[in-house]
Design an enzyme around this catalytic site. Structure first.
Site, PDB file in Angstrom:
ATOM      1  N   TYR A   1      31.618  20.400  53.851  1.00 32.88           N
ATOM      2  CA  TYR A   1      32.296  20.504  52.552  1.00 32.88           C
ATOM      3  C   TYR A   1      31.200  20.375  51.497  1.00 32.88           C
ATOM      4  O   TYR A   1      31.263  19.543  50.625  1.00 32.88           O
ATOM      5  CB  TYR A   1      33.300  19.335  52.492  1.00 32.88           C
TER       6      TYR A   1
ATOM      7  N   HIS B   1      33.084  24.187  44.864  1.00 32.04           N
ATOM      8  CA  HIS B   1      34.328  24.151  45.635  1.00 32.04           C
ATOM      9  C   HIS B   1      34.910  22.738  45.637  1.00 32.04           C
ATOM     10  O   HIS B   1      36.094  22.541  45.376  1.00 32.04           O
ATOM     11  CB  HIS B   1      34.075  24.618  47.070  1.00 32.04           C
TER      12      HIS B   1
ATOM     13  N   ARG C   1      43.215  15.787  42.417  1.00 33.78           N
ATOM     14  CA  ARG C   1      43.090  14.414  41.914  1.00 33.78           C
ATOM     15  C   ARG C   1      42.812  14.345  40.423  1.00 33.78           C
ATOM     16  O   ARG C   1      42.712  13.260  39.861  1.00 33.78           O
ATOM     17  CB  ARG C   1      41.948  13.690  42.656  1.00 33.78           C
TER      18      ARG C   1
ATOM     19  N   GLU D   1      38.348  30.736  53.705  1.00 34.82           N
ATOM     20  CA  GLU D   1      37.219  30.016  53.113  1.00 34.82           C
ATOM     21  C   GLU D   1      35.950  30.778  53.453  1.00 34.82           C
ATOM     22  O   GLU D   1      35.653  31.012  54.627  1.00 34.82           O
ATOM     23  CB  GLU D   1      37.149  28.569  53.624  1.00 34.82           C
TER      24      GLU D   1
ATOM     25  N   ASP E   1      36.762  30.168  57.481  1.00 29.93           N
ATOM     26  CA  ASP E   1      37.507  28.989  57.942  1.00 29.93           C
ATOM     27  C   ASP E   1      38.946  29.120  57.426  1.00 29.93           C
ATOM     28  O   ASP E   1      39.296  28.579  56.381  1.00 29.93           O
ATOM     29  CB  ASP E   1      36.807  27.737  57.397  1.00 29.93           C
TER      30      ASP E   1
ATOM     31  N   ARG F   1      46.995  25.755  53.540  1.00 28.43           N
ATOM     32  CA  ARG F   1      46.925  24.750  52.466  1.00 28.43           C
ATOM     33  C   ARG F   1      48.142  23.842  52.407  1.00 28.43           C
ATOM     34  O   ARG F   1      48.028  22.665  52.051  1.00 28.43           O
ATOM     35  CB  ARG F   1      46.757  25.445  51.116  1.00 28.43           C
TER      36      ARG F   1
ATOM     37  N   GLN G   1      47.851  21.438  55.218  1.00 25.97           N
ATOM     38  CA  GLN G   1      46.740  20.542  54.882  1.00 25.97           C
ATOM     39  C   GLN G   1      47.154  19.464  53.880  1.00 25.97           C
ATOM     40  O   GLN G   1      46.822  18.285  54.037  1.00 25.97           O
ATOM     41  CB  GLN G   1      45.585  21.380  54.308  1.00 25.97           C
TER      42      GLN G   1
ATOM     43  N   TYR H   1      46.548  15.688  55.483  1.00 22.31           N
ATOM     44  CA  TYR H   1      45.112  15.393  55.453  1.00 22.31           C
ATOM     45  C   TYR H   1      44.733  13.938  55.187  1.00 22.31           C
ATOM     46  O   TYR H   1      43.601  13.541  55.467  1.00 22.31           O
ATOM     47  CB  TYR H   1      44.398  16.322  54.471  1.00 22.31           C
TER      48      TYR H   1
ATOM     49  N   LYS I   1      43.443  23.565  59.939  1.00 20.43           N
ATOM     50  CA  LYS I   1      42.187  24.279  60.160  1.00 20.43           C
ATOM     51  C   LYS I   1      42.038  24.711  61.610  1.00 20.43           C
ATOM     52  O   LYS I   1      40.975  25.190  62.001  1.00 20.43           O
ATOM     53  CB  LYS I   1      41.020  23.357  59.806  1.00 20.43           C
TER      54      LYS I   1
ATOM     55  N   THR J   1      39.006  30.304  63.346  1.00 19.88           N
ATOM     56  CA  THR J   1      37.809  30.424  62.512  1.00 19.88           C
ATOM     57  C   THR J   1      37.156  31.726  62.949  1.00 19.88           C
ATOM     58  O   THR J   1      36.878  31.897  64.143  1.00 19.88           O
ATOM     59  CB  THR J   1      36.841  29.248  62.768  1.00 19.88           C
TER      60      THR J   1
ATOM     61  N   GLU K   1      41.194  28.381  45.076  1.00 19.86           N
ATOM     62  CA  GLU K   1      40.457  28.291  43.806  1.00 19.86           C
ATOM     63  C   GLU K   1      40.708  29.514  42.929  1.00 19.86           C
ATOM     64  O   GLU K   1      40.895  29.381  41.719  1.00 19.86           O
ATOM     65  CB  GLU K   1      38.959  28.158  44.074  1.00 19.86           C
TER      66      GLU K   1
HETATM   67 MN    MN Z   1      35.901  24.897  55.499  1.00 19.78          MN
END
Ligand code: MN
Length: 419
Positions: free
Chosen positions: A128, A133, A142, A199, A231, A235, A238, A242, A251, A255, A361
């Protein structure tokens, strides 16, 4: 910087090719129902390296490295063998090579081949390490005040992913089912993912195994090469699953990697330094050499039967941590690393909107739909969409390409538990 190395394979000398003699990326191919074997891309051709080995033109007939349908045996053989192999290949294919007549029968048109997984993935870890990102996602989840977690500027954050679901470009990606729960729902429900995403990442492949902690320089030397990596991320699954241990089923669906391993050696002329540090790194993470690369990256989306829209363009030199730093950090606990381990860089996004490497994003959590060239809009991926990642390092008169990293979204099963 070295210019184009000229080959007797004419298509390898074109400025348009992704596979000049300077590149020589490693893949696995088959023709028709024939066996899978190791091949090297050169221009519009694939060189059958297993056949070269059998013919005694490369390596050793007594210790075959290229026959078993993957590159792991060469990867495990270490940097000296990597360099010798690459030098020999270069000699064989160089313009004016006396071996042309012996090599030429082992070249096939790339268009007639099927490409397979280029190596057996031992384990897969995803990081990450993209600053933009992490800030974008953190801001959405957050708020801007707490966008970057406190540890982010000190640790290349990662999680242990699944090697079992790493697939090669061209493999269909089935929309997953999972537990979903919106903020105002009283209870979770089991349903098809509605916020399926990509991703844009680069994957680093460990060649040389290690036991115990290694330095950043040692880690860099242990990396065999790089692939493009998507990846795929659910969402909505997730968001519910998470905390507190990180992503899990969100995830695990798939991939996708590009079919050609671009070697670290081919990327040498494109090394770039990591950015200035906002907070000093602990000594074991400090880099004395540039370990990022100048690789242009793009994301294309084509709806079912429609034209492709270039949704994002960015560059791998935007990362905060290099693969060498990630690998070094991975070993600090004493964790052994094996030949064939795959490390995802983390989503690569620039500072501008058109440089964002995920739909999360690009559509800002689904609030700002992206308009495609054909007039349709997207917040997340729809069934039938084909996503294609591309990467290219631009040299003086040549390009080091990776080959497409593509996948098409297949509709969710009607009932995943139907027997
Ligand atoms: Mn990733």
């Amino acid at each position: 910087m070295t210019g184009l190395l000229r080959s007797w394979v004419e298509s390898a000398n074109s400025e348009a090719t992704d596979f000049p003699l300077n590149n020589l990326p490693y893949g696995v191919f088959s023709i028709g129902d024939d066996v899978k074997r190791c091949g090297v891309a050169v221009g519009e051709r694939v060189l059958d390296v297993a056949a070269l080995e059998r013919a005694g033109l490369i390596g050793s007939k007594d210790a075959p490295l290229y026959r078993d349908g993957g590159w792991n045996a060469l990867m495990a053989a270490g940097p000296e063998v990597w360099a010798r192999f690459r030098a020999r290949l270069t000699d064989l294919l160089t313009d004016g090579s006396p071996d042309r007549d012996a090599v030429e029968p082992h070249l096939y048109p790339m268009t007639g081949t099927t490409l397979h997984m280029p190596f057996a993935v031992a384990e897969y870890t995803d990081f990450y390490s993209g600053r933009n990102h992490a800030s974008n996602v953190g801001t959405m989840f957050r708020g801007a005040e707490n966008a970057l977690p406190l540890n982010w500027l000190h640790i290349p954050i990662g999680y242990n992913g699944r090697a079992s679901s790493v697939v090669v470009s061209g493999t269909g990606i089935r929309r997953p089912w999972g537990q979903l729960k919106g903020p105002s729902d009283a209870m979770p429900r089991f349903a098809p993912c509605r916020r399926f995403d990509l991703e844009l990442e680069l994957g680093a492949i460990v060649g040389t195994a290690s036991q115990g902690p290694i330095t950043v320089a040692e880690a860099d030397a242990n990396i065999f090469g790089y692939v493009l990596l998507n990846d795929w991320s659910a969402r909505d699954i997730q968001a519910w699953e998470y905390q507190p241990l990180g992503p899990f089923q969100a995830k695990a669906t798939a991939t996708t990697i590009s079919p050609w391993i671009v070697t670290r050696e081919a990327l040498e002329p494109f090394r770039r330094a990591t950015p200035d540090r906002e907070s000093p790194l602990l000594e074991y993470l400090q880099e004395t050499e540039p370990y990022l690369y100048d690789i242009d990256l793009s994301v294309g989306l084509a709806p079912d039967g429609g034209q492709e829209t270039m949704m994002a363009r960015t560059n791998y030199d935007k990362m905060y941590y290099s693969a060498a730093q990630q690998l070094a950090h991975h070993t600090t606990s004493g964790c052994p690393m094996n030949t064939g381990d795959l490390l995802g860089s983390g989503t690569i996004s620039g500072t501008e909107r058109h440089q964002r490497g995920s739909l999360l994003e690009l559509s800002w959590g689904g609030k700002e739909p992206v308009t495609l060239d054909g007039g349709e809009t997207r917040t997340f991926l729809e069934d039938g969409d084909t996503l294609t990642l591309r990467g290219a390092a631009k040299g003086d008169g040549y390009t080091i390409g990776f080959g497409d990293c593509a996948g098409t979204i297949l509709p969710a099963l009607v009932d995943p538990y139907a027997r």
